[in-house]
Design an enzyme around this catalytic site. Structure first.
Site, short mmCIF file in Angstrom:
data_model
loop_
_atom_site.label_atom_id
_atom_site.label_comp_id
_atom_site.label_asym_id
_atom_site.label_seq_id
_atom_site.Cartn_x
_atom_site.Cartn_y
_atom_site.Cartn_z
N GLY A 82 39.38 37.17 27.65
CA GLY A 82 39.08 38.55 28.00
C GLY A 82 39.97 38.99 29.14
N ARG A 83 39.56 40.01 29.84
CA ARG A 83 40.37 40.51 30.97
C ARG A 83 40.08 39.78 32.27
NH1 ARG A 83 39.38 46.56 30.29
NH2 ARG A 83 38.67 46.18 32.39
N GLU A 86 42.75 37.51 34.29
CA GLU A 86 43.90 38.12 34.96
C GLU A 86 43.62 38.36 36.44
OE1 GLU A 86 44.07 42.96 34.50
OE2 GLU A 86 44.50 41.78 32.73
N CYS A 112 41.84 32.17 24.55
CA CYS A 112 42.42 33.50 24.61
C CYS A 112 43.28 33.67 25.87
CB CYS A 112 41.29 34.52 24.54
SG CYS A 112 41.79 36.23 24.33
N HIS A 113 42.83 34.44 26.85
CA HIS A 113 43.54 34.63 28.11
C HIS A 113 43.11 33.61 29.18
CE1 HIS A 113 44.58 38.43 26.21
NE2 HIS A 113 45.49 38.62 27.15
N TYR A 132 46.01 33.37 23.48
CA TYR A 132 46.33 34.64 22.85
C TYR A 132 47.85 34.79 22.96
CZ TYR A 132 46.12 39.46 21.43
OH TYR A 132 46.30 40.64 20.74
#
Length: 186
Positions: A82-83, A86, A112-113, A132
């Protein structure tokens, strides 16, 4: 499990539930949030656009205090995507925790991330993993080898289990449960 606001909904909730269901104790922690707080999740879908589509998901409960945990007490680490990764990678305490698991060769699952936390923590030098696809260049720049697998695939490098997104839950959870020594009898 390290999560933050706008963690990918399925990549936090499903592993938390599956690992708990088979008998593992899972602490979901988030810097600057306490037990009983929640993070907002994001639902990512793949509808044929150039990147994923994002919608607001559920509230995911934090069940332990990040500042109170001792990483030495844990057997494994899950890094959903997800975000959240980051900005979580900007937190030195998060990076220290991730480094502990990597240098101790404890099982790590990153989805993913989630591998962004591995790149920022300096844990991929000489390792191979998937993620990802947009995270692939970061993996390479961090000294790792990016491995492209299907969206429902998994890549295992020793104690590191990685997958590109939530469609890979059956594959990565199976590989991770093997590393944890879980035995499921049908």
């Amino acid at each position: 499990m390290v999560v933050g606001d706008f963690v990918e909904d399925l990549e936090a909730m499903v592993p938390f539930q599956v690992l708990t269901m088979v008998g593992h104790h899972v602490d979901a922690v988030c810097p600057n949030k306490r037990k009983g707080d929640h993070v907002k999740t994001a639902v990512h879908d793949f509808d044929g656009d150039q990147t994923y589509l994002e919608r607001r998901g559920h509230n995911f409960a934090i069940n332990a205090d990040f500042d109170s945990i001792h990483v030495e007490d844990y057997d494994a680490l899950v890094l959903p995507g997800g975000r959240a990764p980051e900005y979580l990678r900007l937190d030195e305490k998060v990076r220290q925790a991730v480094r502990h698991f990597a240098t101790s060769d404890k099982p790590i699952a990153a989805l993913c991330h989630g591998p962004q936390l591995l790149t920022a923590s300096g844990c991929l030098e000489g390792r191979s993993c998937t993620a990802y696809p947009a995270v692939g260049p970061e993996i390479t720049m961090a000294g790792g080898k990016y491995v492209e697998v299907p969206i429902d695939g998994v890549h295992v490098d020793g104690s590191l289990v990685t997958a590109p997104a939530w469609p890979a839950h059956p594959a990565w959870l199976s590989a991770f449960l093997k590393l944890l020594g879980s035995q499921i009898v049908a």
